[in-house]
Design a protein around this motif. Sequence first.
Motif, PDB file in Angstrom:
ATOM      1  N   VAL A 150      47.356  49.800  -8.125  1.00 30.82           N
ATOM      2  CA  VAL A 150      46.263  50.650  -7.688  1.00 30.82           C
ATOM      3  C   VAL A 150      46.477  52.014  -8.343  1.00 30.82           C
ATOM      4  O   VAL A 150      47.558  52.611  -8.192  1.00 30.82           O
ATOM      5  CB  VAL A 150      46.222  50.794  -6.160  1.00 30.82           C
ATOM      6  CG1 VAL A 150      45.151  51.820  -5.759  1.00 30.82           C
ATOM      7  CG2 VAL A 150      45.933  49.456  -5.499  1.00 30.82           C
ATOM      8  N   ILE A 151      45.479  52.465  -9.089  1.00 28.34           N
ATOM      9  CA  ILE A 151      45.566  53.752  -9.778  1.00 28.34           C
ATOM     10  C   ILE A 151      44.833  54.782  -8.933  1.00 28.34           C
ATOM     11  O   ILE A 151      43.620  54.658  -8.688  1.00 28.34           O
ATOM     12  CB  ILE A 151      44.956  53.666 -11.183  1.00 28.34           C
ATOM     13  CG1 ILE A 151      45.696  52.607 -12.005  1.00 28.34           C
ATOM     14  CG2 ILE A 151      45.012  55.025 -11.896  1.00 28.34           C
ATOM     15  CD1 ILE A 151      45.072  52.332 -13.365  1.00 28.34           C
TER      16      ILE A 151
ATOM     17  N   LEU B  95      46.987  53.144   1.912  1.00 26.64           N
ATOM     18  CA  LEU B  95      46.445  54.006   0.850  1.00 26.64           C
ATOM     19  C   LEU B  95      45.598  55.127   1.456  1.00 26.64           C
ATOM     20  O   LEU B  95      44.773  54.884   2.342  1.00 26.64           O
ATOM     21  CB  LEU B  95      45.599  53.183  -0.120  1.00 26.64           C
ATOM     22  CG  LEU B  95      46.342  52.152  -0.977  1.00 26.64           C
ATOM     23  CD1 LEU B  95      45.351  51.304  -1.776  1.00 26.64           C
ATOM     24  CD2 LEU B  95      47.327  52.843  -1.921  1.00 26.64           C
ATOM     25  N   SER B  96      45.778  56.322   0.956  1.00 25.34           N
ATOM     26  CA  SER B  96      45.074  57.494   1.496  1.00 25.34           C
ATOM     27  C   SER B  96      43.586  57.456   1.163  1.00 25.34           C
ATOM     28  O   SER B  96      43.179  56.899   0.125  1.00 25.34           O
ATOM     29  CB  SER B  96      45.700  58.771   0.929  1.00 25.34           C
ATOM     30  OG  SER B  96      44.927  59.896   1.284  1.00 25.34           O
ATOM     31  N   ASP B  97      42.786  58.069   2.030  1.00 22.03           N
ATOM     32  CA  ASP B  97      41.340  58.147   1.792  1.00 22.03           C
ATOM     33  C   ASP B  97      40.947  59.314   0.890  1.00 22.03           C
ATOM     34  O   ASP B  97      39.783  59.448   0.532  1.00 22.03           O
ATOM     35  CB  ASP B  97      40.597  58.298   3.132  1.00 22.03           C
ATOM     36  CG  ASP B  97      40.680  57.043   3.973  1.00 22.03           C
ATOM     37  OD1 ASP B  97      40.817  55.956   3.382  1.00 22.03           O
ATOM     38  OD2 ASP B  97      40.615  57.160   5.211  1.00 22.03           O
ATOM     39  N   GLU B  98      41.902  60.166   0.529  1.00 21.65           N
ATOM     40  CA  GLU B  98      41.540  61.388  -0.203  1.00 21.65           C
ATOM     41  C   GLU B  98      41.308  61.144  -1.693  1.00 21.65           C
ATOM     42  O   GLU B  98      40.803  62.013  -2.394  1.00 21.65           O
ATOM     43  CB  GLU B  98      42.621  62.456  -0.026  1.00 21.65           C
ATOM     44  CG  GLU B  98      43.975  62.081  -0.601  1.00 21.65           C
ATOM     45  CD  GLU B  98      45.006  63.181  -0.416  1.00 21.65           C
ATOM     46  OE1 GLU B  98      44.715  64.303  -0.882  1.00 21.65           O
ATOM     47  OE2 GLU B  98      46.065  62.920   0.176  1.00 21.65           O
ATOM     48  N   TYR B  99      41.694  59.970  -2.184  1.00 21.41           N
ATOM     49  CA  TYR B  99      41.547  59.694  -3.608  1.00 21.41           C
ATOM     50  C   TYR B  99      40.493  58.616  -3.852  1.00 21.41           C
ATOM     51  O   TYR B  99      40.145  57.835  -2.962  1.00 21.41           O
ATOM     52  CB  TYR B  99      42.876  59.228  -4.213  1.00 21.41           C
ATOM     53  CG  TYR B  99      44.004  60.223  -4.079  1.00 21.41           C
ATOM     54  CD1 TYR B  99      43.869  61.530  -4.553  1.00 21.41           C
ATOM     55  CD2 TYR B  99      45.203  59.862  -3.469  1.00 21.41           C
ATOM     56  CE1 TYR B  99      44.899  62.441  -4.429  1.00 21.41           C
ATOM     57  CE2 TYR B  99      46.243  60.772  -3.332  1.00 21.41           C
ATOM     58  CZ  TYR B  99      46.087  62.063  -3.816  1.00 21.41           C
ATOM     59  OH  TYR B  99      47.098  62.966  -3.697  1.00 21.41           O
ATOM     60  N   SER B 100      40.045  58.561  -5.120  1.00 20.75           N
ATOM     61  CA  SER B 100      39.261  57.417  -5.590  1.00 20.75           C
ATOM     62  C   SER B 100      40.251  56.449  -6.246  1.00 20.75           C
ATOM     63  O   SER B 100      41.311  56.863  -6.733  1.00 20.75           O
ATOM     64  CB  SER B 100      38.218  57.874  -6.612  1.00 20.75           C
ATOM     65  OG  SER B 100      37.272  58.727  -6.011  1.00 20.75           O
ATOM     66  N   TYR B 101      39.905  55.155  -6.278  1.00 22.23           N
ATOM     67  CA  TYR B 101      40.868  54.166  -6.760  1.00 22.23           C
ATOM     68  C   TYR B 101      40.273  53.249  -7.819  1.00 22.23           C
ATOM     69  O   TYR B 101      39.104  52.873  -7.761  1.00 22.23           O
ATOM     70  CB  TYR B 101      41.374  53.303  -5.595  1.00 22.23           C
ATOM     71  CG  TYR B 101      42.150  54.084  -4.556  1.00 22.23           C
ATOM     72  CD1 TYR B 101      43.453  54.500  -4.814  1.00 22.23           C
ATOM     73  CD2 TYR B 101      41.575  54.413  -3.336  1.00 22.23           C
ATOM     74  CE1 TYR B 101      44.166  55.224  -3.869  1.00 22.23           C
ATOM     75  CE2 TYR B 101      42.285  55.134  -2.388  1.00 22.23           C
ATOM     76  CZ  TYR B 101      43.580  55.545  -2.662  1.00 22.23           C
ATOM     77  OH  TYR B 101      44.285  56.270  -1.733  1.00 22.23           O
ATOM     78  N   LEU B 102      41.123  52.888  -8.788  1.00 26.34           N
ATOM     79  CA  LEU B 102      40.854  51.797  -9.708  1.00 26.34           C
ATOM     80  C   LEU B 102      41.880  50.711  -9.408  1.00 26.34           C
ATOM     81  O   LEU B 102      43.074  51.013  -9.218  1.00 26.34           O
ATOM     82  CB  LEU B 102      40.996  52.251 -11.168  1.00 26.34           C
ATOM     83  CG  LEU B 102      39.825  53.010 -11.775  1.00 26.34           C
ATOM     84  CD1 LEU B 102      40.189  53.503 -13.170  1.00 26.34           C
ATOM     85  CD2 LEU B 102      38.576  52.135 -11.847  1.00 26.34           C
ATOM     86  N   TYR B 103      41.426  49.467  -9.369  1.00 25.85           N
ATOM     87  CA  TYR B 103      42.304  48.362  -9.018  1.00 25.85           C
ATOM     88  C   TYR B 103      42.538  47.492 -10.247  1.00 25.85           C
ATOM     89  O   TYR B 103      41.579  47.074 -10.920  1.00 25.85           O
ATOM     90  CB  TYR B 103      41.685  47.523  -7.891  1.00 25.85           C
ATOM     91  CG  TYR B 103      41.394  48.336  -6.648  1.00 25.85           C
ATOM     92  CD1 TYR B 103      42.348  48.480  -5.653  1.00 25.85           C
ATOM     93  CD2 TYR B 103      40.168  48.980  -6.483  1.00 25.85           C
ATOM     94  CE1 TYR B 103      42.087  49.233  -4.511  1.00 25.85           C
ATOM     95  CE2 TYR B 103      39.894  49.741  -5.354  1.00 25.85           C
ATOM     96  CZ  TYR B 103      40.862  49.866  -4.374  1.00 25.85           C
ATOM     97  OH  TYR B 103      40.601  50.619  -3.251  1.00 25.85           O
TER      98      TYR B 103
END
Length: 691
Positions: free
Chosen positions: A511-512, A493-501
Motif C-alpha cells: 500500500v503506497i 491504515l490512517s484516513d489522512e492519506y490517499s492510497y494506491l494499492y
Amino acid sequence: MRFVIKHEINGRIRVHLIQKTMSFQQADTLLYYLHSKKFVTYVKVYERTADVTIGYVGARSTIIAMLRQFQYENVIVPSGVLATSGRELNAQYQEKLMRKVFVRIGGKFLLPPPIRTVYIVLKAGKYIFRGLKSLIHWKIEVAVLDATAIGVSVLRNDISTASSIMFLLGIGELLEEWTHKKSVDDLARSMSLNVKRVWLVRGDQEILVLPDQIKVNDCVVVHMGNVIPFDGVVVSGEAMVNQASLTGESVPIRKVEGGYVYAGTVLEEGELTIEVKAVGNSTKFEKIVAMIEESEKLKSKLEGKAEHLADKLVPYTLAGTALTYLCTRSITKALSVLMVDFSCALKLAMPIAVLSAIREASLYDITVKGGKYLEAVAEATTIVFDKTGTLTKAKPTVIDVISFNNENEDELLRVAACLEEHFPHSMAKAVVDAARKKGLEHKEMHSKVDYIVAHGISSFINNKKVVIGSYHFIFEDENCKIPDGCEAKFASLSDEYSYLYLAIEQELAAVICIEDPLREEAAAVINSLRQTGIDNVVMMTGDSEKTAKAIARKVGVDKYYSEVLPEDKANFIEHEKARGRKVIMIGDGINDSPALSAADVGIAISDGAELAREIADITIAADNLFEIVTLKLISNGLMKRIGKNYRLIVGFNTVLILCGVGGIIQPTTSALLHNTSTLAISLKSMQNLLT
C-alpha cells in the motif's frame, strides 16, 4: 555582455545594452534567458532601443552578474519559441500605423490640392469597388454603406470628408487586423506543443529523451492519454486518436499500422509506435493558426450577433437617408444620416473586445480557446471541482510504502514506478518522483501496460500479473485478497492519506501512502467565486467518503460526491445543464475528460494530463487556483464592456443622426465624430478589463 544602468529602484532595474542594433531573434533570446531565472519576476525587452526592464527578487548583485555572463550564442532556446514569438508581427503593425499617420499628415500639407484630389479619388475607388462587389452578390452590407458615403462625398467635391472617412476606416481596419492577428497568434502559441519528454525506441528499450533529440525516421512510442509529439507513420500498435485540434472532428479516429498521425493530436485509447516524418514546431503552429482563424466555434454569441446586426442595419441606414431627403429635400441633411451608421462601430468594437479579453487572460497564464467560452464562464452558476490536483496541490507526495508480502519496500516502489511512469496523472507522478529521489532506476521489465481509466494499471512482470490502482479496482474489479494474517495491519491504515494499492498474482503486495495536501487558497477561492456569481460549488472525487467529507468541510463546497467514476461526473453535469444551468468543470486527469467535454466550459490544470488539456476549452496554470477567479472577473467584465459598448454606440450615433437631420451639424462633422467615436470605442475595448 556590456551594458549601462539607466534607472533602478528596489526590485526593478532598466539597462541599455551596448550594441549597435538588436534583432528580433536576439530580443527573444534575451527574453527567454531572463524568464528562465527563478528570481526574475518581470521582463520587457525593447529591440528598437536595446533597452531591458527587469523586475526581480533578491540581491541586486545577482541580476548584475547574470547580465554580465549573458551571451546570445550560449543560450539554447527550445524549437518554435523564436519562430512564434510575435515580436516581429507587433513591429510590422506599429510601422504600418505610423506610416499611415505620416502619409495622412504629409499628403494634407505637402501635396498640391489638384494632385491630392486625384490621389483621394483613386483611393476611393477601392472602397467603391468593395461596395459594388457586395451588391453584385445581392448583399447590402457595411461595404455598401462605406462606398455610398465616400462616393457621395467625392461626387459633391467634398474631398476633405471623403479623405477623413477613408483615413479613419483605414486606421480601424489596421487596428482590427493587428489585434486579431496578435490574439490568434498568442492563442496558437499557448495551444502549441509543450512536450517535455518523449519515449524513443532504441533496440528493445524505450528511453525517455528530450524532443530536440528526435530526428526524422526515429521511432517513438506514444502511450494512452499523451499528445502525439511529431507527424509520422504508425509502424505498430492500434489506437483511437483525437484530432479535434486540427480537423474539428469530435469523434476519435482509429489508427493502425501504416496510418499517418499528426503532431498535437491526442492518443485517447491504445498505444502507437510512430516513425517520425517531421520534426519542429512551426508546422504545428501554422496548423493551429489556420484552425483558429477558420473555426466559427471560437466566436461568442454576442460577437456573432454584433456582426449580423451590423449588416442588418445597413439597409435601414440607407432607407433613413432616402427618407430624410424625401422629407426635407436637403442633400446635406440626408448625408448626415448616411455618414453615421451603427454597423461600423458594432462590427469593429465587439470582436476587438473579445480578442483583447483573450489576450488579457493569457497575461495571467490562462489559455482561452475562444470568445464563446468567456461568455459561458460569465453566465455560469455551477462549478464542479475534481479533488486530486485541483482543490489539492498539483504535486502529491509519497509518504510511505507499506509491504504486505514481506518484500523490500524500495523494490515494491520500484515496481510501482515502472508501471506508473507511462501515464500522466498526479498520483502516478508522485510514485515516479519518489522512486527517482531514492535512485531506484529500472529497465522495462514488464510486458505491455494496460491502463483502465479511473481505476488502475495492469501488466505482467516475470510472468506474474501485477496491478496497481484504487481500492475499487484492486479488491472489487480484480478480486485481489489481503494476505492471511495482515487484516489488522490493513485495517489500521490512517484516513489522512490517499492510497494506491499494488497487488501481485491476486494478492495485495503493498500500500503506497500518498499525502495530497489541500491548496492553501482553496477555501478563499471558493468564497471569491460565490461573490462573482457562482451559487453552486460541487466537489467530485474517486476518493473514499471519509477523505471527501474532510476536504469538503475544509474548503466549504455546497455539495460533494465520493467514489465517483468518470461517467458519474459527466452525468451530473448533463443533469445540471438539463435544469438550465451553465456549468464549469475543472480537472486535471484523463478520468476528467468526459466531464470536461460535457461541461459548457471545461477548464484543465496546465500540468495535468495532456488529454485533459487538449479537450478542455480553457487551461490555467497549476500554481495558483485564484486564476479561476481572475478568469471569472475577466469574463464578467467582458460582458459588461460589450453591453456598455452597445449602449454607447446606439446612443451616440442616434444623437449624431438627430443633430444632422435637425441641421445642427454638417455631414463632415457627423462623419468625423462618428469615425472618431468608433475608433475611440475600439481603442477603449483594447484596454485591460482588470486594473
